[in-house]
Design an enzyme around this catalytic site. Sequence first.
Site, short mmCIF file in Angstrom:
data_model
loop_
_atom_site.label_atom_id
_atom_site.label_comp_id
_atom_site.label_asym_id
_atom_site.label_seq_id
_atom_site.Cartn_x
_atom_site.Cartn_y
_atom_site.Cartn_z
N LYS A 9 38.48 20.71 -67.25
CA LYS A 9 38.17 21.27 -68.57
C LYS A 9 38.67 22.72 -68.67
O LYS A 9 39.03 23.34 -67.65
CB LYS A 9 36.67 21.19 -68.81
CG LYS A 9 36.09 19.75 -68.77
CD LYS A 9 34.63 19.77 -69.18
CE LYS A 9 33.91 18.46 -68.93
NZ LYS A 9 32.50 18.51 -69.38
N TYR A 49 34.50 12.04 -76.86
CA TYR A 49 33.05 12.25 -76.78
C TYR A 49 32.29 11.48 -77.87
O TYR A 49 31.18 11.87 -78.24
CB TYR A 49 32.74 13.76 -76.87
CG TYR A 49 32.94 14.49 -75.56
CD1 TYR A 49 32.33 14.04 -74.38
CD2 TYR A 49 33.71 15.65 -75.48
CE1 TYR A 49 32.50 14.71 -73.17
CE2 TYR A 49 33.88 16.33 -74.27
CZ TYR A 49 33.28 15.85 -73.12
OH TYR A 49 33.43 16.51 -71.93
N ASN A 112 30.94 22.97 -67.35
CA ASN A 112 30.72 22.36 -66.04
C ASN A 112 32.00 21.82 -65.41
O ASN A 112 31.97 20.88 -64.62
CB ASN A 112 29.63 21.29 -66.14
CG ASN A 112 30.00 20.20 -67.14
OD1 ASN A 112 31.11 20.18 -67.66
ND2 ASN A 112 29.10 19.27 -67.38
N HIS A 115 35.31 16.63 -66.21
CA HIS A 115 34.81 15.36 -66.74
C HIS A 115 35.31 14.23 -65.85
O HIS A 115 36.44 14.29 -65.36
CB HIS A 115 35.32 15.12 -68.16
CG HIS A 115 35.13 13.69 -68.60
ND1 HIS A 115 33.95 13.24 -69.16
CD2 HIS A 115 35.94 12.59 -68.49
CE1 HIS A 115 34.04 11.94 -69.39
NE2 HIS A 115 35.24 11.52 -69.00
N GLU A 126 38.88 5.46 -71.62
CA GLU A 126 39.35 6.84 -71.56
C GLU A 126 40.79 6.93 -71.06
O GLU A 126 41.58 7.76 -71.53
CB GLU A 126 38.41 7.65 -70.66
CG GLU A 126 37.01 7.80 -71.27
CD GLU A 126 35.99 8.42 -70.32
OE1 GLU A 126 36.35 8.74 -69.17
OE2 GLU A 126 34.83 8.59 -70.73
O1 CDP Z 1 29.84 15.08 -68.29
P1 CDP Z 1 28.59 14.28 -68.05
O2 CDP Z 1 28.81 12.78 -68.16
O3 CDP Z 1 27.90 14.68 -66.78
O4 CDP Z 1 27.55 14.71 -69.21
P2 CDP Z 1 27.28 14.09 -70.67
O5 CDP Z 1 25.80 13.99 -70.83
O6 CDP Z 1 28.08 12.84 -70.89
O7 CDP Z 1 27.78 15.23 -71.64
C1 CDP Z 1 29.16 15.43 -71.85
C2 CDP Z 1 29.45 16.91 -71.78
O8 CDP Z 1 28.81 17.57 -72.88
C3 CDP Z 1 28.91 17.62 -70.54
O9 CDP Z 1 29.74 17.46 -69.42
C4 CDP Z 1 28.81 19.06 -71.02
O10 CDP Z 1 30.07 19.72 -70.94
C5 CDP Z 1 28.44 18.89 -72.50
N1 CDP Z 1 27.00 19.06 -72.74
C6 CDP Z 1 26.57 20.15 -73.48
O11 CDP Z 1 27.38 20.97 -73.90
N2 CDP Z 1 25.23 20.34 -73.72
C7 CDP Z 1 24.32 19.45 -73.28
N3 CDP Z 1 23.02 19.64 -73.53
C8 CDP Z 1 24.73 18.33 -72.53
C9 CDP Z 1 26.09 18.16 -72.29
MG MG Z 2 29.15 11.53 -69.76
#
Ligand code: CDP
Ligand code: MG
Length: 150
Positions: A9, A49, A112, A115, A126
């Site tokens: 990212k 997303y 973070n 992805h 994807e």
């Molecule tokens: O990436 P991952 O699958 O671990 O997390 P997700 O729950 O699928 O969320 C996608 C992405 O959204 C995360 O990797 C974060 O960058 C972002 N995110 C955020 O900005 N705020 C949150 N409360 C949760 C996720």
């Molecule tokens: Mg996710």
Amino acid sequence: MEQSLVILKPDTLQRGLAGQVLSRFENKGLKIVGMKLTRLTRELAEKHYSEHRAKEFFEDVVGYITSGPVILMVLEGPSAITVIRQMLGPTDGRKAPAGTIRGDFGIATRYNLVHASDSPEAALREIALFFRADELLCYDRDVNKWIWQV
Ligand code: CDP
Ligand code: MG
């Protein structure tokens, strides 16, 4: 053999951590079968997303992922999807254990670094979103003869 879609990212590139993060995947024995440096359009980011469309962080995460260059990769290996998710650690850098990418390099939930696909269905969707079939290369990486002998 499994394939997963991985995105370095914008924070990873802005912080100059792309090499270190990529090294972890290479050292693990995962094979790079597709790779491109690009900046995601809003349309592609929203598609990527789409499962989060109704969440309160949707606008923010789309803004984040489109804010600068990203590296898109398809990585291949035995159980690659699960293995890579374990290497990332939990979404929140504060909860991600030391030794994981998110645990070692970050302390935020949004920023973070990486992805990775979270299921075979997500990986198929994807990969097709970001790569044409002819952009994925099939080749032998000699070391995989040893590392992939599960
Ligand atoms: O990436 P991952 O699958 O671990 O997390 P997700 O729950 O699928 O969320 C996608 C992405 O959204 C995360 O990797 C974060 O960058 C972002 N995110 C955020 O900005 N705020 C949150 N409360 C949760 C996720
Ligand atoms: Mg996710």
